[in-house]
Design an enzyme around this catalytic site. Structure first.
Site, PDB file in Angstrom:
ATOM      1  N   CYS A   1     -26.565  12.505  -2.643  1.00  0.00           N
ATOM      2  CA  CYS A   1     -27.571  11.963  -1.400  1.00  0.00           C
ATOM      3  C   CYS A   1     -26.611  12.672  -0.328  1.00  0.00           C
ATOM      4  CB  CYS A   1     -27.265  10.447  -1.311  1.00  0.00           C
ATOM      5  SG  CYS A   1     -25.544   9.740  -1.410  1.00  0.00           S
ATOM      6  N   THR A   2     -26.873  12.387   0.850  1.00  0.00           N
ATOM      7  CA  THR A   2     -26.091  12.940   1.903  1.00  0.00           C
ATOM      8  C   THR A   2     -24.693  12.888   2.163  1.00  0.00           C
ATOM      9  OG1 THR A   2     -28.172  12.260   3.214  1.00  0.00           O
ATOM     10  CG2 THR A   2     -26.295  13.011   4.578  1.00  0.00           C
TER      11      THR A   2
END
Length: 271
Positions: free
Chosen positions: A182-183
Site C-alpha cells: 500500500c502507500t
C-alpha cells in the site's frame, strides 16, 4: 525544495488519547508544522510537513516518548507545504477494515524490505524458490495513477471491502509467496494479518509500503506515480511532486484519469 514531508505510523495500544492529542498538537504548533495526525486505541498515523528545523524538533519530542522511539519516518521534499492546516484527530481505527479480531498492535505479520522485494521481483521468485505475487491493497483511484507491474488488485472502492475480496480469491495464492503493499504500510499490514488469519501461508507485507520502496530502491518494477493524501496528489518514482494528470509516456505508461472526490474520512494522511 525546502519543505520536508514526513509519513509514519505505528500499531501500538494507546491510552489517554485526548491528552496525547493535545501534547502532539502543541508539539506541531511550536514547530510550525501542518498536516494530519490520527490517533486510535490501535495506534498512530501521521503525515506532516514543514521546515527541516521544525521537523527535527518535532521528531525529537516524538521519539522521547518510549512508545514512539522506534518509529521510522519516510521523507520526501516539496516546494510548499501540501496541507492547509494542522489536524490531530481521534478515531476508532487509524485505518478501518471492520475486522475487530485483527489487532495489529498485538503482533506484526512478516515483512519484506524494499531491496529484498526488488530482488525477488527481478528473479520472479523468493529465496525459497516460490513464485511471488504482489497484492495491491489500495483503492481504485490510487491504483489508477501507478502500481507495481503485474500486481493483483481488486479495484476496491474502500478498504473495508478487502476481506470479502480476498476470501473469494484465496486459491490464486496457493503455494506462492504473496506480498501485500500500500502507500505507507498501514493497509498492507492489516491485510497481511487478515490473510494469515484465513490460514494463508507465505504472506508478507512490504515494509514501509510504496514510499519506502521508492526511497530505498531505483524504482524498478514500479510504474507511474504514487498517490498521496495531500495537496501534492501524487509523487513520482523519485518521491518528487508529480503532475498526476499529465499524459504518461514510454515504458511507464499508466492511464491517469481525472480523480474522483476522496471518500469521507480519507482527506489526508498516509494509507
Amino acid at each position: 525544495m525546502s519543505i520536508v514531508n514526513i509519513a509514519a505510523y505505528k500499531f501500538i495500544r494507546l491510552d489517554d488519547l485526548p491528552g496525547l492529542r493535545e501534547r502532539l498538537r502543541e508539539c506541531c504548533e511550536s514547530a510550525a508544522l501542518k498536516g494530519t495526525i490520527l490517533l486510535a486505541p490501535e495506534g498512530i498515523n501521521l503525515f506532516l510537513a514543514g521546515g527541516r528545523e521544525g521537523i527535527d524538533q518535532f521528531l525529537a519530542q516524538l521519539h522521547a516518548d518510549p512508545r514512539f522511539a522506534d518509529m521510522a519516518m519516510k521523507e520526501s521534499l516539496s516546494d510548499s507545504v501540501p496541507f492547509g492546516r494542522l489536524r490531530v484527530r481521534l478515531k476508532r481505527e487509524i485505518i478501518s477494515m471492520r475486522q475487530p479480531a485483527i489487532q495489529p498492535e498485538g503482533g506484526r505479520a512478516p515483512a519484506v524490505d524494499a531491496p529484498t522485494l526488488q530482488r525477488w521481483l527481478s528473479s520472479g521468485r523468493d529465496d525459497a524458490g516460490r513464485d511471488v505475487v504482489l497484492l495491491d491493497t489500495r483503492n481504485d483511484y490510487e491504483i489508477a495513477l501507478g502500481r507495481f507491474s503485474g500486481a493483483v488488485d481488486y479495484a476496491l472502492a474502500n478498504f473495508t471491502a478487502f476481506p470479502a475480496a480476498i476470501a473469494a480469491d484465496r486459491d490464486r495464492y496457493a503455494g506462492k509467496t504473496v506480498v501485500s503493499y500500500c502507500t505507507g504500510g498501514i493497509r498492507c499490514e492489516k491485510a497481511a494479518l487478515h490473510m494469515q488469519a484465513l490460514g494463508m501461508e507465505h504472506v508478507y507485507q512490504l515494509e514501509g509500503g510504496i514510499l519506502k520502496y521508492l526511497e530505498q530502491t531505483d524504482g524498478a518494477h514500479w510504474q507511474g506515480d504514487c498517490f498521496v493524501f495531500d495537496g501534492r496528489v501524487a509523487v513520482d518514482k523519485w518521491l518528487l511532486p508529480s503532475s498526476p494528470l499529465a499524459e504518461p509516456s514510454g515504458d511507464e505508461a499508466v492511464s491517469k484519469p481525472e480523480l474522483p472526490p476522496l471518500p469521507s474520512g480519507e482527506r489526508a494522511g498516509e494509507r
